[in-house]
Design a protein around this motif. Structure first.
Motif, short mmCIF file in Angstrom:
data_model
loop_
_atom_site.label_atom_id
_atom_site.label_comp_id
_atom_site.label_asym_id
_atom_site.label_seq_id
_atom_site.Cartn_x
_atom_site.Cartn_y
_atom_site.Cartn_z
N ALA A 38 35.91 29.50 44.48
CA ALA A 38 35.97 29.94 43.26
C ALA A 38 35.64 31.74 43.32
CB ALA A 38 34.91 29.59 42.09
N GLU A 39 34.76 32.06 44.21
CA GLU A 39 34.61 33.46 44.17
C GLU A 39 35.51 34.18 44.79
OE1 GLU A 39 29.56 32.88 44.89
OE2 GLU A 39 30.89 33.29 46.60
N ILE A 40 36.21 33.51 46.00
CA ILE A 40 37.41 34.29 46.53
C ILE A 40 38.54 34.32 45.63
CG2 ILE A 40 39.16 33.81 48.46
CD1 ILE A 40 37.04 32.36 50.00
N ALA A 41 38.82 33.24 44.72
CA ALA A 41 39.64 33.63 43.71
C ALA A 41 39.30 34.54 42.71
CB ALA A 41 39.87 31.89 42.95
N VAL A 42 38.24 34.74 42.34
CA VAL A 42 37.91 35.87 41.54
C VAL A 42 38.09 37.35 42.16
CG1 VAL A 42 35.95 37.27 40.46
CG2 VAL A 42 36.18 34.60 40.20
N SER A 43 37.96 37.35 43.49
CA SER A 43 38.08 38.46 44.19
C SER A 43 39.65 38.87 44.46
CB SER A 43 37.52 38.32 45.49
OG SER A 43 38.18 37.50 46.53
N ILE A 44 40.66 37.95 44.45
CA ILE A 44 41.89 38.05 44.57
C ILE A 44 42.50 38.30 43.18
CG2 ILE A 44 44.19 36.87 45.15
CD1 ILE A 44 42.67 35.33 47.30
N ALA A 45 41.96 37.41 42.29
CA ALA A 45 42.51 37.76 40.80
C ALA A 45 42.43 39.44 40.44
CB ALA A 45 41.98 37.03 39.94
N ALA A 46 41.03 39.79 40.90
CA ALA A 46 40.49 41.16 40.61
C ALA A 46 41.45 42.40 41.19
CB ALA A 46 39.10 41.48 41.09
N GLU A 47 41.85 41.87 42.55
CA GLU A 47 42.84 42.63 43.23
C GLU A 47 44.17 42.81 42.54
OE1 GLU A 47 43.40 43.75 47.76
OE2 GLU A 47 43.87 41.76 47.58
N ILE A 48 44.81 41.53 42.05
CA ILE A 48 45.95 41.44 41.35
C ILE A 48 45.95 42.48 40.28
CG2 ILE A 48 47.57 40.05 40.16
CD1 ILE A 48 46.91 37.77 42.17
N ILE A 49 44.90 42.11 39.43
CA ILE A 49 44.69 43.08 38.32
C ILE A 49 44.65 44.61 38.50
CG2 ILE A 49 43.27 43.69 36.44
CD1 ILE A 49 42.13 40.62 36.27
N ALA A 50 44.10 44.93 39.58
CA ALA A 50 44.03 46.15 40.07
C ALA A 50 45.22 46.84 40.36
CB ALA A 50 42.79 46.58 41.10
N VAL A 51 46.24 45.93 41.05
CA VAL A 51 47.45 46.66 41.26
C VAL A 51 48.36 46.62 40.12
CG1 VAL A 51 49.57 45.84 42.57
CG2 VAL A 51 47.26 45.74 43.56
N ARG A 52 48.21 45.63 39.06
CA ARG A 52 49.15 45.76 38.06
C ARG A 52 48.57 46.68 37.04
NH1 ARG A 52 48.37 41.59 34.07
NH2 ARG A 52 50.84 41.75 33.43
N ARG A 53 47.26 47.48 37.02
CA ARG A 53 46.83 48.41 36.21
C ARG A 53 46.91 49.89 37.11
NH1 ARG A 53 47.57 46.39 31.40
NH2 ARG A 53 46.30 44.56 30.87
N GLY A 54 47.51 49.73 38.17
CA GLY A 54 47.48 51.06 39.10
C GLY A 54 46.10 51.61 39.45
N ALA A 55 45.21 50.66 39.58
CA ALA A 55 43.91 51.19 40.07
C ALA A 55 43.67 50.66 41.53
CB ALA A 55 42.90 50.50 39.18
N ALA A 56 44.86 50.14 42.37
CA ALA A 56 44.52 50.00 43.76
C ALA A 56 45.91 49.86 44.43
CB ALA A 56 44.04 48.37 43.82
#
Length: 359
Positions: A341-359
């Motif tokens: 679950a924690e790993i999933a949160v970290s990957i989801a956060a990275e995907i969000i950051a890419v979509r929002r132009g923050a990573a």
């Protein structure tokens, strides 16, 4: 940085006497029409909920953030449904504005007549302007929220929206309307004098996350992504994984080998790939099948040691350095995650950051 959900805490709204308040986080009922469309609850929960209530002979309120500026909870297009019994789906950003507008929706549903449709709020203390309400928040921006009491006249538009049909949704003083077709422009709000009009493309192409490997982390990631306006698919040949994924509404499972499934992933800026098969060999072969594709996001689950080994092997296989640099390995942001679950949160956060132009 704009705050979408964090400017204040979310409230539990007390329904008027005689009604029971239902926490808006409750799972959305699935509408029969939406079961054939690979859309997530996040995309269809509001129109499905409104359509169900209207077909049952009830009115229900639709709230839409039509415009926002500066730092404000709830971006343009955020939407929420409120029923007379207090049940809710979606969000317009939380905080004081959502609390106020939920109360206004409940009061309007309990009264006769048409409610005020356009609500303008400022989040700058001490700022005053005609027809603009102080929100009591200190975010520094402002937002416009539309309130519509949906009835039978809105049902055709709600049903098209719930099915995921491609078109343009229009909300004005006459009601909710749907125009089929392709409309590349984003949400737009126009107001002049007493007239106003909000339009938004719906059912257009959505970003898709392809999860190659549907084990514990893959399924946990799919659950996280179901909360976002994304299409989600899992590639995994194992029958037991297909059975587990079938319990995740809105997630498509492709029963192909990891390499074959990865090879079929389309190119484009709307495609995100996360590789997490049961073994390093399958991970690498799946990666080789997609590393040359133009993708918005490509990541592989693994350690730093695995990252170094994979990069060296890619170089030995003649993969260009530019393509190697685009591979995110280890997948996810560094939050010290260990459990699925924690790993999933970290990957989801990275995907969000890419979509929002923050990573």
């Amino acid at each position: 940085m704009q705050t979408r959900l964090g400017c204040a805490t979310l409230y539990r709204v007390r329904a008027p006497p005689g009604r029971s308040a239902t926490n808006r986080a409750a799972p959305a009922p699935r509408h029969p029409m939406s079961s054939t469309a690979p859309l997530t609850d996040a995309e269809t929960a509001v129109p499905v909920f409104l359509g169900d209530r209207v077909r049952a002979g009830e009115r229900a309120a639709l709230l839409i953030v039509a415009a926002e500026e500066g730092s404000s909870p709830g971006a343009t297009g955020f939407r929420m449904a409120v029923a007379a019994d207090g049940a809710q789906r979606g969000t317009i950003g939380g905080g004081a504005v959502e609390h106020r507008m939920t109360r206004e929706a409940l009061d309007a549903l309990a009264a006769d007549g048409a409610p005020r449709a356009v609500w303008r709020f400022t989040h700058r203390p001490g700022e005053a302007a005609p027809d603009v309400l102080p929100s009591g928040m200190i975010c520094g921006g402002g937002q416009t929220v539309l309130l519509r009491l949906c009835d039978a006249a809105d049902l055709p538009a709600l049903e098209a929206w719930a099915r995921g049909d491609a078109g343009r949704l229009t909300l004005d003083a006459r009601g909710l309307h749907f125009t089929p077709g392709s409309f590349p422009e984003g949400p737009r709000f126009e107001a002049s004098g007493g007239a106003w009009r909000y339009t938004e493309p719906v059912g257009q192409s959505f970003d898709t996350v392809h999860i190659v490997g549907g084990g514990h982390v893959g399924q946990a990631l799919a659950r996280q992504l179901l909360l976002l306006p994304l299409r989600v698919e899992i590639v995994d040949p194992r029958p037991d994984v297909a059975a587990d994924v079938a319990a995740l509404p809105g997630v498509r499972c492709r029963a192909l080998s990891y390499v074959a499934g990865a090879a079929e992933i389309p190119e484009g800026e709307r495609h995100f790939v996360a590789i997490m098969t049961p073994g390093h060999a399958a991970d690498y072969e799946a990666l080789r099948a997609v590393v040359g594709k133009r993708l918005r996001y490509l990541a592989v689950l693994g350690s730093r040691g695995k990252a170094q080994a994979f990069r060296e092997r890619l170089r030995a296989d003649g993969v260009p350095e530019e393509q190697i640099r685009r591979v995110r390995i280890p997948a996810g942001v560094a939050i010290g995650s260990r459990t699925p679950a924690e790993i999933a949160v970290s990957i989801a956060a990275e995907i969000i950051a890419v979509r929002r132009g923050a990573a």
